[in-house]
Scaffold this motif. Structure first.
Motif, PDB file in Angstrom:
ATOM      1  N   GLU A  69      -2.439   0.361  10.763  1.00 48.89           N
ATOM      2  CA  GLU A  69      -3.614   0.179   9.921  1.00 48.89           C
ATOM      3  C   GLU A  69      -3.292  -0.703   8.715  1.00 48.89           C
ATOM      4  O   GLU A  69      -4.106  -1.557   8.319  1.00 48.89           O
ATOM      5  N   ALA A  70      -2.116  -0.512   8.136  1.00 47.94           N
ATOM      6  CA  ALA A  70      -1.718  -1.307   6.964  1.00 47.94           C
ATOM      7  C   ALA A  70      -1.643  -2.790   7.319  1.00 47.94           C
ATOM      8  O   ALA A  70      -2.068  -3.645   6.533  1.00 47.94           O
ATOM      9  N   ALA A 113       4.633  -1.153   3.092  1.00 48.94           N
ATOM     10  CA  ALA A 113       4.057   0.195   2.992  1.00 48.94           C
ATOM     11  C   ALA A 113       5.072   1.091   2.297  1.00 48.94           C
ATOM     12  O   ALA A 113       6.232   1.185   2.726  1.00 48.94           O
ATOM     13  N   GLY A 130      -0.244   4.720  10.634  1.00 52.14           N
ATOM     14  CA  GLY A 130      -0.482   4.164   9.298  1.00 52.14           C
ATOM     15  C   GLY A 130       0.038   2.742   9.158  1.00 52.14           C
ATOM     16  O   GLY A 130      -0.607   1.894   8.525  1.00 52.14           O
ATOM     17  N   THR A 176       5.994   4.735   1.672  1.00 50.97           N
ATOM     18  CA  THR A 176       5.680   6.067   2.189  1.00 50.97           C
ATOM     19  C   THR A 176       6.152   7.131   1.212  1.00 50.97           C
ATOM     20  O   THR A 176       7.239   7.044   0.650  1.00 50.97           O
ATOM     21  N   ILE A 220      -3.354   4.760   2.080  1.00 49.50           N
ATOM     22  CA  ILE A 220      -3.742   5.141   3.436  1.00 49.50           C
ATOM     23  C   ILE A 220      -3.219   6.553   3.680  1.00 49.50           C
ATOM     24  O   ILE A 220      -2.010   6.795   3.561  1.00 49.50           O
ATOM     25  N   CYS A 267       0.859  -1.191   0.000  1.00 53.34           N
ATOM     26  CA  CYS A 267       0.000   0.000   0.000  1.00 53.34           C
ATOM     27  C   CYS A 267       0.886   1.228   0.000  1.00 53.34           C
ATOM     28  O   CYS A 267       2.080   1.163   0.310  1.00 53.34           O
ATOM     29  N   LEU A 325       1.434   4.820   1.781  1.00 51.80           N
ATOM     30  CA  LEU A 325       1.089   5.515   3.021  1.00 51.80           C
ATOM     31  C   LEU A 325       1.534   6.967   2.928  1.00 51.80           C
ATOM     32  O   LEU A 325       2.709   7.251   2.659  1.00 51.80           O
ATOM     33  N   LEU A 341       3.043   8.109  10.935  1.00 53.46           N
ATOM     34  CA  LEU A 341       3.506   6.938  10.195  1.00 53.46           C
ATOM     35  C   LEU A 341       3.250   5.657  10.981  1.00 53.46           C
ATOM     36  O   LEU A 341       2.831   4.649  10.414  1.00 53.46           O
TER      37      LEU A 341
END
Length: 395
Positions: free
Chosen positions: A84-85, A93, A81, A95, A43, A16, A18, A78
């Motif tokens: 949540e990830a 993730a 995040g 970023t 996210i 994902c 972030l 972060l």
């Protein structure tokens, strides 16, 4: 790599994107639109923004948005995040900063680098800080940061401050101690300490003074980063380096450890011998409680082999201490015309305090003599070993 190929790889590797954002309303939409060309697995952590960030985010219905009630720092955003990830089932993730300095079309660069790896890795964007248009203070700050990262981990990077990163979520620490900009240093160092490779990948960067809003506070954040690096250096010297040495030793037989970590370690035989001499000298010198710190620090400063220096700094192990202290007192006593026979006395701190001057003088002379003997002796041994290896190879 096309956007379609990128989407496939992002899904395949469960990645994902972030984005932690705080008052970057000028550039946020552009960053989101750019990322959406490659993936909708985004996210966004709105870290208590007070501008029009919340209004902008209402226009993006297909992404995960976490709104924090107040600004608590980039590190906290972060970390939120990452949690949540993991809950959403992602393994990585990516970023990207919301201030517009990063280009979303560099996302394929991270994927191409990841595809070449056989194990989890933390990838950090290399922004080429020496190029034209980069503020001088940013370039200087990055050089300082890369030096401390190398000191703390032994890993050489060109850029350690870029927020454009690909994190392996199952390998990074679960608990963090810093909530603001220093967080990115903490997570990178502690991930490296866990044995995860940390590597740079080349990315583009845009510094537009009219659009970019930086929330970095030069004095306050520099102090926080300096305190963190001080703590990390002490941990690296007193815990990480000894732990690494012990683990390497335990994993291998003595013969294999000697061959791989001593005889075939990095550096010339001259440097290896100097590393052994340094460790021996510090180990026999009257620097009680500071031997590991001094050994590792001097090995780094002089660019010597830290493993060898640390190993030989432990020459003063408990069974040898009476001999070392007694020998030091005897040598010092001989030079000062004082008492020289201590072998029939009980060794204690009071004995050393009573004859402190002759102990210090004697231990320094003993350390110099033994370190020179070890240094020259091992240099001869290493050169002889190298010659025999060459002869067996050519025959």
């Amino acid at each position: 790599m096309t956007p379609a190929e990128t989407r496939i790889l992002l899904k395949k590797n469960k990645i994902c994107v972030l984005i932690a954002t705080y008052n970057n309303h000028k550039t946020l939409a552009r960053v989101l639109d750019g990322v959406l060309e490659y993936t909708a697995d985004i996210i966004v952590v709105n870290d208590g923004s007070t501008d029009t960030t919340a209004s902008i985010l209402t226009q993006y219905q297909g992404i995960k948005i976490i709104s924090l009630p107040e600004n608590r720092g980039k590190g906290n955003a972060l970390s939120t995040g990452f949690t949540e990830a993991r809950i959403l089932g992602f393994n990585h993730a990516l970023t990207i900063d919301s201030d517009g300095q990063h280009y979303p079309d560099d996302i394929p660069v991270f994927l191409e680098a990841l595809e070449k790896e056989v194990s989890d890795v933390l990838l950090v964007g290399d922004r080429n800080m020496e190029q034209a248009g980069i503020p001088q203070k940013s370039s200087l700050g990055n050089r300082i940061s890369t030096f401390w990262f190398w000191f703390e981990t032994g890993i050489t990077l060109k850029d350690t401050q870029s927020g454009y990163r690909l994190y392996p979520l199952n390998k990074i620490p679960k608990k963090f101690y810093t909530p603001k900009f220093e967080f990115e240093i903490e997570i990178m160092v502690r991930t490296a300490w866990k044995g995860v490779p940390v590597k740079n990948v080349p990315v583009k960067v845009l510094y537009d003074p009219e659009e970019r809003v930086s929330h970095f506070r030069p004095f306050t954040d520099f102090v926080r980063i300096s305190i963190l690096n001080t703590v990390l250096v002490f941990i690296a010297i007193f815990y990480i380096a000894p732990r690494r040495f012990i683990r390497n030793f335990k994993k291998k037989s003595f013969k294999r450890f000697l061959k791989e970590d001593v005889l075939e370690s990095d550096g010339s035989n001259r440097k290896k011998a100097m590393s052994i001499a340094l460790g021996t000298f510090i180990g026999l010198s009257p620097f009680w409680g500071l031997q590991t710190f001094l050994t590792i620090s001097l090995a780094v400063l002089l660019k010597l082999n830290k493993v060898l220096a640390f190993a030989f700094s432990n020459v003063s192990i408990p069974p040898f201490i009476p001999l070392i202290v007694g020998g030091s007192l005897a040598i010092g006593g001989y030079l000062l015309g004082a008492e020289t026979n201590f072998m029939d006395q009980e060794f204690s701190l009071d004995l050393v305090k009573k004859h402190l001057l002759q102990y210090v003088l004697g231990s320094l002379i003993l350390a110099t003599a033994v370190s020179a003997l070890f240094g020259f002796g091992f240099y001869y041994f290493l050169e002889k070993f190298k010659s025999e290896e060459n002869d067996s190879t050519t025959s």
